[in-house]
Write a protein that holds these residues in place. Sequence first.
Motif, short mmCIF file in Angstrom:
data_model
loop_
_atom_site.label_atom_id
_atom_site.label_comp_id
_atom_site.label_asym_id
_atom_site.label_seq_id
_atom_site.Cartn_x
_atom_site.Cartn_y
_atom_site.Cartn_z
N LYS A 37 33.47 -18.86 67.11
CA LYS A 37 32.67 -17.80 67.75
C LYS A 37 33.60 -16.84 68.48
O LYS A 37 34.79 -17.12 68.65
N GLU A 38 33.02 -15.73 68.84
CA GLU A 38 33.80 -14.71 69.54
C GLU A 38 34.44 -15.34 70.78
O GLU A 38 33.81 -16.14 71.47
N GLY A 39 35.70 -15.01 71.00
CA GLY A 39 36.38 -15.56 72.16
C GLY A 39 37.19 -16.80 71.88
O GLY A 39 38.03 -17.19 72.67
N ASP A 40 36.93 -17.44 70.71
CA ASP A 40 37.77 -18.59 70.32
C ASP A 40 39.18 -18.10 70.03
O ASP A 40 39.37 -16.99 69.56
N THR A 41 40.13 -18.97 70.26
CA THR A 41 41.51 -18.62 69.91
C THR A 41 41.80 -19.18 68.52
O THR A 41 41.70 -20.39 68.30
N LEU A 42 42.09 -18.29 67.62
CA LEU A 42 42.40 -18.72 66.25
C LEU A 42 43.87 -18.46 66.00
O LEU A 42 44.46 -17.55 66.61
N GLY A 43 44.45 -19.25 65.12
CA GLY A 43 45.87 -19.05 64.89
C GLY A 43 46.37 -19.68 63.61
O GLY A 43 45.62 -20.37 62.90
N LEU A 44 47.62 -19.41 63.34
CA LEU A 44 48.24 -19.95 62.14
C LEU A 44 49.57 -20.59 62.50
O LEU A 44 50.29 -20.09 63.38
N GLU A 45 49.87 -21.65 61.81
CA GLU A 45 51.20 -22.23 61.90
C GLU A 45 51.83 -22.08 60.52
O GLU A 45 51.19 -22.35 59.50
N ILE A 46 53.06 -21.65 60.49
CA ILE A 46 53.77 -21.53 59.22
C ILE A 46 54.93 -22.50 59.23
O ILE A 46 55.60 -22.65 60.26
N ARG A 47 55.09 -23.21 58.15
CA ARG A 47 56.23 -24.12 58.04
C ARG A 47 57.01 -23.75 56.79
O ARG A 47 56.42 -23.61 55.73
N ALA A 48 58.31 -23.57 56.95
CA ALA A 48 59.15 -23.28 55.78
C ALA A 48 59.67 -24.61 55.26
O ALA A 48 60.36 -25.33 55.97
N ILE A 49 59.30 -24.94 54.04
CA ILE A 49 59.65 -26.26 53.53
C ILE A 49 60.58 -26.14 52.33
O ILE A 49 60.73 -25.06 51.75
N SER A 50 61.17 -27.25 51.97
CA SER A 50 62.10 -27.21 50.84
C SER A 50 61.30 -27.19 49.53
O SER A 50 60.14 -27.60 49.48
N LYS A 51 61.96 -26.74 48.49
CA LYS A 51 61.34 -26.67 47.18
C LYS A 51 60.90 -28.07 46.73
O LYS A 51 59.84 -28.25 46.15
N ASP A 52 61.72 -29.05 47.06
CA ASP A 52 61.41 -30.41 46.63
C ASP A 52 60.17 -30.95 47.35
O ASP A 52 59.33 -31.62 46.75
N TYR A 53 60.05 -30.64 48.62
CA TYR A 53 58.88 -31.12 49.37
C TYR A 53 57.62 -30.41 48.87
O TYR A 53 56.56 -31.00 48.77
N TYR A 54 57.78 -29.15 48.55
CA TYR A 54 56.67 -28.37 47.98
C TYR A 54 56.18 -29.03 46.69
O TYR A 54 54.99 -29.23 46.47
N ARG A 55 57.14 -29.39 45.83
CA ARG A 55 56.80 -30.09 44.59
C ARG A 55 56.09 -31.40 44.89
O ARG A 55 55.09 -31.75 44.28
#
Lengths: 340, 791
Positions: A249-267
Amino acid sequence: MMIKQIIGNRKQGIRFSIYLFTYLLIFLSSCTEEIDIRLKSSDKRLVVDGGIGMEPGVHTVILSTTVDYFATNAEIPYVSDAYVTITEFNEAMQATGRLFRLLENPTKKGHYETEPDVFGKQGHTYRLNISNVNVGKETHYTADAFFPYIAEQIDSVRAVWWTNLLWAGILGGLQDTARGRNGWNIELFADDPEGENYYIFITYKNGIPLNDTLTRFLLLDNTLIDQNMIGLRGIPIEFISDSSWAAAKEGDTLGLEIRAISKDYYRYINEFRTVYGGSNPMFGGAPANVRGNVSGGAIGYFWAHGNRKAFDVADRSKRPTVFGGGFWPPPNPPKQIIPR
Amino acid sequence: MIKRFFIFCFFAATGLFSTVFAQRNFTLSGTIKDQSNGEILIGASVLVRDGKGGITGTVTNVYGFYSISLPSGNYSLTFSFIGYESHEKTISLTQNITLSLELTPASTVLSEVVITEERGNQRITRNEMSAVRMNIQTIRQIPTLMGEVDVIKAIQLLPGVMATSEGGSGFSVRGGAPDQNLILLDEATVYNAAHALGFFSVFNNDAIKDVTIYKGDIPVQFGGRLSSVLDVRMNDGNTKRLEATGGIGILSSRLTVEGPIFKDKTSFLVAGRRTYFDLFLPLSNNAMARNVRLFFYDLNGKIVHRFSDKSRLYFSVYNGLDVFGTRLGEYMQFDYGNTTLTARWNYLFSPKLFSNLTAVFSKYDYTMGAEIGNMRFKWLAGLSDYGGKMDFTYFLDPKNTVRFGASSVYHVYRPGFSDFYIGGATGWFSDSVSVGQRMELPDNHALENAIYLGNDQTIDDRFSLKYGIRLSSFSNIGRDTVYYYDEDFNVIDIVGYPKGRFFHTHWGFEPRIGATYVINEATSIKGNYSRTVQYVQLAQTSTGGNPLDMWFPANPNIKPQKADMYALGLFRNFQDNKWETSLEFYYKDIFNCIDFKDHSDVIMNRQLYGEIRQGRGKAYGMEVMIKRPSGTLNGWVSYTLSRSERTISAINEGRTYLAPFDRTHNLSIVANYQFSERHSFSANWVFYTGNAVTFPSGAAFLGGNWIPVYTYRNDSRMPNYHRLDVSYTLKSRPNPNRRWSYDWNFGLFNAYGRKNPWVINFKQERGTDRKFAEMTYLFGVIPSVTFNFKF
């Protein structure tokens, strides 16, 4: 929301269509039924789950063993009394001298924890050593994890209100938050450094992560994209529908976390998801184990990566960011037929 | 290899010498047809007795032509074919004679008189093994799913041939993969012989005359696939009168019209079939079903023109399409189909030299499209073949029949092109900035050539030999971009080749040798060795089979697959050839066998070749067939005991594993009981060991979820499969004064309702950690009614 994702993973579009067709077919002609199947008993294998991040704190590695397939409703067989360490190496793979001992939490069996001030560094490699375990053929296991560079990738995010979103959320991230057509879109302002980069995105509401699990992270990479989409200013990353469990709802704090991962972990995460989701009978190949990075036939992964976060307060008066030279409000575009 | 070549030269020389010393011979040749409609008869037998106890003979080829050279003298001839009255004739051979004749269909198949000793014995003496010819009448008797007479389902009941999935049109021959079968319709390759995701095959039985499957002992004129050749021939069209044949079934309706354009000169045939399942869907009370579009059709056409006894021209065309889609708020469509075109010219240079010149075109493609909101997406892929063949049969002398020829096919592979478009959808894109993505995998081009020479040689009354060689080549032609890989399949180089450049060529040397020894009139023993090479394969990781076929050629990264097959067979007839039995053993060694690595990605992957691993394959088995070809109770029992395995170093930790099509036991019983002229009852029962599959053996708790852990690839089995189908046919009262006739066919597919798992999924109960296995089965008891007519 996931426009970025669709473009990044066009193949998922193809797969999605395939799945839909298969389900249509099955719907039209088939029935399902639980059956008794006798499965082969499996040799016990070590299961490793854990990693090291960039924020100083307690980092945990969980050790357990595999069980017979139909024995999953019994207690999880954690492995106790192992000797667990993490050693740091620099870019030239020379030991830096930093070595962390992980001790079993006396109240949580199989959970091995560092001291509360431990952190990993970008560009370094971390080696997990596990010994004094008596599982499988080995008594000693190791895993190496490279800690990818993470620049100041998030400048900021914006939470903006969208209405009448015609198409939303078939593919990933907060899948079940995307049922409705109105909701909050979280736009990302970030940089995407040169080279192949692999990311995990996690959405936050009032400081609580909504999708912080292997099966629900939003996974993105920039390898298939000709233009640098992640670097676009204001690309919508996640959509939180108004009619979902995560509705904000309006007033909530929304956000994003970004993690840079290795190609192998992505796989690894992709394979994990395939195995977890089960394969499609008509299109899946022979099922196979998720390949981890631990030696000696152990299952699981030891990761190392950093993260950044950004938050914004939901506010309906904010306009969606216009990017790429478009304008607001948009004209109704004519339907374009894709040429054969 | 060199040794084999010398053996070949030796045999070839023997063949030539035998002609040099032969006495003066004349040739008896001609064409054998059906008296009622002028259709040529394939495999009709010509038996020649010299009056001194010597018997020799031949059979008609696929164009109904026979030729036999004999020393001058008086002979009595018997022409016969199953289901026809045999015809006797005495000739005095003092010059070359052309003797074409028409056989009359037997008034009733009940009469066992027509089963002549000569015909039955042919299977024993003929220098051919591992091949089964089925005529369409036999195939029509077999009960089927929804009453659709199906050539491929009939083939799957033969020993050594098995369905790769429940109700599917894919088949595995002697442990091979479904893409190792060359399926030919009037000599044009049919790349995907399946409709409706495999439940029906593309062959409309009204337009088909004859089907032959070569499971081994593959004749030299065929090549390009490892395991088998399925040679399907269309009817030529009635040359005597206009005729319509058709049927109305619960799934589809068929209509075939054929007749003469110029009597005895030119004939035509047009056949169509369409399903109408979709017409009933709007009646469903389920919204999803109401919006489904689902149908397929087949169109066959043929024109045959006879210039003279020596020259004939054939045009065949086939087009089929599956349409599958839905309109449920969003729109999706999925169409796929084959098109083939064949033009053939038969020419008889002399009574001894028969030739056939063929031009073929073949195409398979599919389109998948979706429009969901303002996201639009389209995917196209397919392939086309443009080819020519020249084939000669030289009836050298009574003891030698030489076959030689050449073929050349230009392949165009379109691995795919996808268009992705999002615009306007989210209310803030305008068209000028809409995100459109086009992903295109470039076409691949290749030229496949072959030349061949073979001889079928009779050494004496008992012993005959067959030997031949096929030389093939496969050239990749630019424009192309080839990714080169290191040992770990990392890309080390990307090379672009300009248009028209022949940048890589693979060669194939394919010797084939066979021998037959007739022990007595009812018993023979046969042996065979054949080498086959396959240059193109299907990128498909599933066993279920789907229409998203993507054929990809051998190239600098992928070596052609090669198979060496050794087969030995014992053939014996009982009770004056009323019972035919055979026992065959085979052993197949496969080189450069292809499989996909774990977690491979074959859809729209530029680096598809990096997903492939090659190794060795091995298949061996025993096939038993007991057959009663005609009579009141006719049918067969076939049993196969087999094993098929692969050893590929990069897969399954290098351990040998079972091929997905490995089945230990496979039993089929096919019976037809004709209890009166009008009533007949058919049944077939199949049993086979479940497919080799990979089931989980354990589970690991990771990231808060239980995930399955596997031990080895294909180390488990699906449950055993068995199914009974029955059908009953009621024919119209026979009346020679009436032109029309009809029959009713009532069938039950899966008569006792066995729930055969099509797939087994492992699931977790909601809210708990309990895992369970869930099977999906496709068919309960499926009844059918079909009305067939002819006038």
